[in-house]
Design a protein around this motif. Structure first.
Motif, mmCIF file in Angstrom:
data_model
loop_
_atom_site.group_PDB
_atom_site.id
_atom_site.type_symbol
_atom_site.label_atom_id
_atom_site.label_comp_id
_atom_site.label_asym_id
_atom_site.label_seq_id
_atom_site.Cartn_x
_atom_site.Cartn_y
_atom_site.Cartn_z
ATOM 1 N N ASP A 58 -5.506 9.120 4.882
ATOM 2 C CA ASP A 58 -5.222 9.716 6.183
ATOM 3 C C ASP A 58 -6.512 10.344 6.701
ATOM 4 N N GLN B 39 -8.367 2.243 3.289
ATOM 5 C CA GLN B 39 -6.954 1.897 3.183
ATOM 6 C C GLN B 39 -6.268 3.003 2.396
ATOM 7 N N GLY B 40 -5.105 3.435 2.845
ATOM 8 C CA GLY B 40 -4.329 4.428 2.119
ATOM 9 C C GLY B 40 -4.898 5.835 2.194
ATOM 10 N N ASP C 223 -3.689 5.051 -4.756
ATOM 11 C CA ASP C 223 -3.695 3.774 -4.043
ATOM 12 C C ASP C 223 -4.603 3.741 -2.823
ATOM 13 N N GLY C 224 -5.531 4.668 -2.714
ATOM 14 C CA GLY C 224 -6.489 4.632 -1.614
ATOM 15 C C GLY C 224 -7.713 3.825 -2.007
#
Length: 155
Positions: A90, A87-88, A122-123
């Motif tokens: 790329d 999540q978060g 925030d990943g």
């Protein structure tokens, strides 16, 4: 009389630890705090059910000694990995460098659970496991941290 191991007993030896419960994982989490790694250094082998990350780990265990701060390359391995999700992050940016803040354990039923790699910015990467078995092993000699500084976490 048997004595507990002391922090100083580690000396300049490479780290080689295994976590089989939440308390063990907290120790490994503390040692990998502020590790950095390219996104390309995360690998999930579905057939072997193993998720691994090659980290450039800050040597927190070396902080009390004189000399420049050091890092070391370490392999962080999660056994019995049933699923991996992020999540978060790329996933298409192959030049991205991630910074690991902590490992968190959320137990499920019958020994299963989720280990979350909490990343700066925030990943996160979540690894669903059948049982908690995580290893951390240094695989290179320590080297002087390129920044020449220890990571700083203002309160």
């Amino acid at each position: 009389m048997v004595e507990d191991a002391r922090f100083e007993d580690g000396g300049e030896q490479p780290v080689a630890l295994k976590a089989l419960d939440g308390d063990d994982l907290q120790v490994i989490s503390a040692l990998v705090q502020d590790a950095v790694f390219p996104i390309t250094e995360m690998t999930w082998d579905r057939t072997k059910r193993r998720f691994a990350v090659l980290l450039n780990r800050f040597r927190w265990e070396d902080r009390g000694r004189k000399g420049a701060p050091e890092r070391v390359q370490s392999v962080l391995v999660f056994e019995d990995a049933m699923a991996v999700a992020s999540q978060g992050i790329d996933q298409t940016d192959r030049d991205m460098v991630l910074s690991l803040l902590a490992l968190e354990w959320a137990p499920g039923e019958d020994g299963t659970g989720r280990i979350t790699l909490v990343l700066a910015g925030d990943g996160a990467v979540a690894v669903e496991v059948e049982a908690l078995e995580v290893t951390l092993k240094d695989v290179t000699r320590p080297y002087i941290a390129p920044s020449g500084k220890a990571p700083d976490h203002p309160e």
